[in-house]
Design a protein around this motif. Sequence first.
Motif, mmCIF file in Angstrom:
data_model
loop_
_atom_site.group_PDB
_atom_site.id
_atom_site.type_symbol
_atom_site.label_atom_id
_atom_site.label_comp_id
_atom_site.label_asym_id
_atom_site.label_seq_id
_atom_site.Cartn_x
_atom_site.Cartn_y
_atom_site.Cartn_z
ATOM 1 N N VAL A 132 0.924 -1.240 -0.160
ATOM 2 C CA VAL A 132 0.058 0.014 -0.119
ATOM 3 C C VAL A 132 0.858 1.310 0.151
ATOM 4 N N ALA A 133 1.848 1.007 0.713
ATOM 5 C CA ALA A 133 2.657 2.392 0.861
ATOM 6 C C ALA A 133 3.260 2.946 -0.469
ATOM 7 N N THR A 134 3.546 1.974 -1.376
ATOM 8 C CA THR A 134 4.021 2.181 -2.921
ATOM 9 C C THR A 134 3.142 3.157 -3.552
ATOM 10 N N SER A 135 2.095 3.409 -2.998
ATOM 11 C CA SER A 135 0.781 4.392 -3.721
ATOM 12 C C SER A 135 1.557 5.745 -3.762
ATOM 13 N N ILE A 136 2.568 6.191 -3.030
ATOM 14 C CA ILE A 136 2.829 7.482 -3.102
ATOM 15 C C ILE A 136 4.273 7.759 -3.920
ATOM 16 N N LEU A 137 4.379 6.601 -4.646
ATOM 17 C CA LEU A 137 5.807 6.640 -5.710
ATOM 18 C C LEU A 137 5.477 7.622 -6.885
ATOM 19 N N ALA A 138 4.352 7.401 -7.365
ATOM 20 C CA ALA A 138 3.922 8.243 -8.590
ATOM 21 C C ALA A 138 2.569 7.768 -8.843
ATOM 22 N N ARG A 139 1.715 8.778 -9.610
ATOM 23 C CA ARG A 139 0.324 8.614 -9.995
ATOM 24 C C ARG A 139 0.030 7.242 -10.551
ATOM 25 N N ARG A 140 0.872 6.730 -11.333
ATOM 26 C CA ARG A 140 0.573 5.226 -11.894
ATOM 27 C C ARG A 140 0.593 4.290 -10.780
ATOM 28 N N TRP A 141 1.374 4.386 -9.606
ATOM 29 C CA TRP A 141 1.435 3.370 -8.747
ATOM 30 C C TRP A 141 0.294 3.632 -7.377
ATOM 31 N N ARG A 142 -0.689 4.756 -7.597
ATOM 32 C CA ARG A 142 -1.578 4.930 -6.709
ATOM 33 C C ARG A 142 -2.390 4.219 -6.420
ATOM 34 N N PHE A 143 -2.742 3.113 -7.095
ATOM 35 C CA PHE A 143 -3.946 2.277 -7.113
ATOM 36 C C PHE A 143 -3.488 0.746 -7.689
ATOM 37 N N LEU A 144 -2.145 0.500 -7.806
ATOM 38 C CA LEU A 144 -1.799 -0.672 -8.191
ATOM 39 C C LEU A 144 -1.842 -1.740 -7.226
ATOM 40 N N TRP A 145 -1.796 -1.321 -5.864
ATOM 41 C CA TRP A 145 -1.809 -2.373 -4.647
ATOM 42 C C TRP A 145 -3.192 -2.837 -4.628
ATOM 43 N N CYS A 146 -4.266 -2.468 -5.098
ATOM 44 C CA CYS A 146 -5.466 -2.507 -5.098
ATOM 45 C C CYS A 146 -5.783 -3.895 -6.002
ATOM 46 N N TYR A 147 -4.725 -4.376 -6.993
ATOM 47 C CA TYR A 147 -4.954 -5.417 -7.964
ATOM 48 C C TYR A 147 -3.935 -6.735 -7.525
ATOM 49 N N VAL A 148 -3.409 -6.304 -6.400
ATOM 50 C CA VAL A 148 -2.370 -7.431 -6.002
ATOM 51 C C VAL A 148 -2.837 -8.909 -5.633
ATOM 52 N N PRO A 149 -2.631 -10.024 -6.088
ATOM 53 C CA PRO A 149 -3.537 -11.230 -5.849
ATOM 54 C C PRO A 149 -3.428 -11.643 -4.490
ATOM 55 N N ASN A 150 -2.084 -11.260 -3.810
ATOM 56 C CA ASN A 150 -1.741 -11.778 -2.428
ATOM 57 C C ASN A 150 -1.767 -10.795 -1.412
ATOM 58 N N LEU A 151 -2.553 -11.106 -0.289
ATOM 59 C CA LEU A 151 -2.952 -10.110 0.918
ATOM 60 C C LEU A 151 -2.044 -10.623 2.201
ATOM 61 N N HIS A 152 -1.075 -9.952 2.843
ATOM 62 C CA HIS A 152 -0.216 -10.611 3.869
ATOM 63 C C HIS A 152 -0.406 -9.283 5.003
ATOM 64 N N PHE A 153 -1.067 -9.584 5.848
ATOM 65 C CA PHE A 153 -1.263 -8.921 6.937
ATOM 66 C C PHE A 153 -0.351 -9.412 8.186
ATOM 67 N N HIS A 154 0.648 -8.775 8.877
ATOM 68 C CA HIS A 154 1.501 -9.039 9.973
ATOM 69 C C HIS A 154 1.316 -8.057 10.954
ATOM 70 N N HIS A 155 0.364 -8.369 12.058
ATOM 71 C CA HIS A 155 0.124 -7.669 13.074
ATOM 72 C C HIS A 155 -0.231 -6.332 12.651
ATOM 73 N N ALA A 156 -1.205 -6.232 11.709
ATOM 74 C CA ALA A 156 -1.543 -5.097 11.047
ATOM 75 C C ALA A 156 -2.740 -4.460 11.850
ATOM 76 N N ASN A 157 -2.917 -3.134 12.072
ATOM 77 C CA ASN A 157 -4.041 -2.658 12.951
ATOM 78 C C ASN A 157 -5.248 -2.413 12.108
#
Length: 302
Positions: free
Chosen positions: A43-68
Amino acid sequence: MEEQQHKRIRHGEQTPNSVDRLSDLPDSVLCHILSFLQTKISVATSILARRWRFLWCYVPNLHFHHANEDCINSVFLLHKLQTINTFRFTDFRDENDRVEKCITFAIERNVKNIDIFLCMANLPRCIYTCKTLVDLTINSIDLLPESGPVFLPLLKKLHLFYVHQNGYDTLLSGCPVLEELLIHSYTDYASFKISSPTIKRLLIDLHSAGGESSNESNFDYKRCYYKLEINTPALVYLYLADNSGQHIKCGPLNSLIEANIEANIDIDGYIDDVVYARYLVEFIDRLRNAKFLKLNLSHYTK
């Protein structure tokens, strides 16, 4: 010449030696790369550039490690894919509602692989009837279903770590195409009945929890009891580390190709050596068809 190149770099211009090859990759490849990261980093990569803003929304793997809670809710709200390949969840807060919410979300998105690491929290019943699950890893869950519906029609790989309770037979009866089973357990009393006509790879690592969970000087090792029964006629590979057994019984293993057996009895006086030796000899005789056989048999006393 060098001064002009430095000016271009300061102004963000590309030079022949500073081509942004990562941005030239298609979105599908970038999403595949992001799938190897923890979700909060993705999710943090969304700040890299406009193109990256919503790329994470289409990632097929989700990994939550002690996430709030806020992070998890935001991801669930914005994630676009209707199919999740892998869902990994690590949390030691023992909040059943939170666990149920996360697992239910993954199942509703047709998840294929689930890898969960919890501490004493109960799993929602829906995980035992997931029609899309292919690979399931449960780490540090105390309870397995001893009753109720269990049907995992596509599950091929099941790994269970530190599962202390009975219920293996109920779980396995609902896995009609299971090919690989791993059990790693520390406990003082257990009956492991492994029965499946489809399992090809079986890995079992059994240890007594007596010296760890109790005062060793006052602990009655004779109260420890382990019973292991294996009925897996399609088995091709077997790994068994039996550091605690009293009773071991095995059906025919005519398809077996490779076996790695470690029987290290290091607790003095809590088993009947003669009875256990008979069971062990009968079990080893079942391995006679294996093309590759490794035996490590030893007996330690304190």
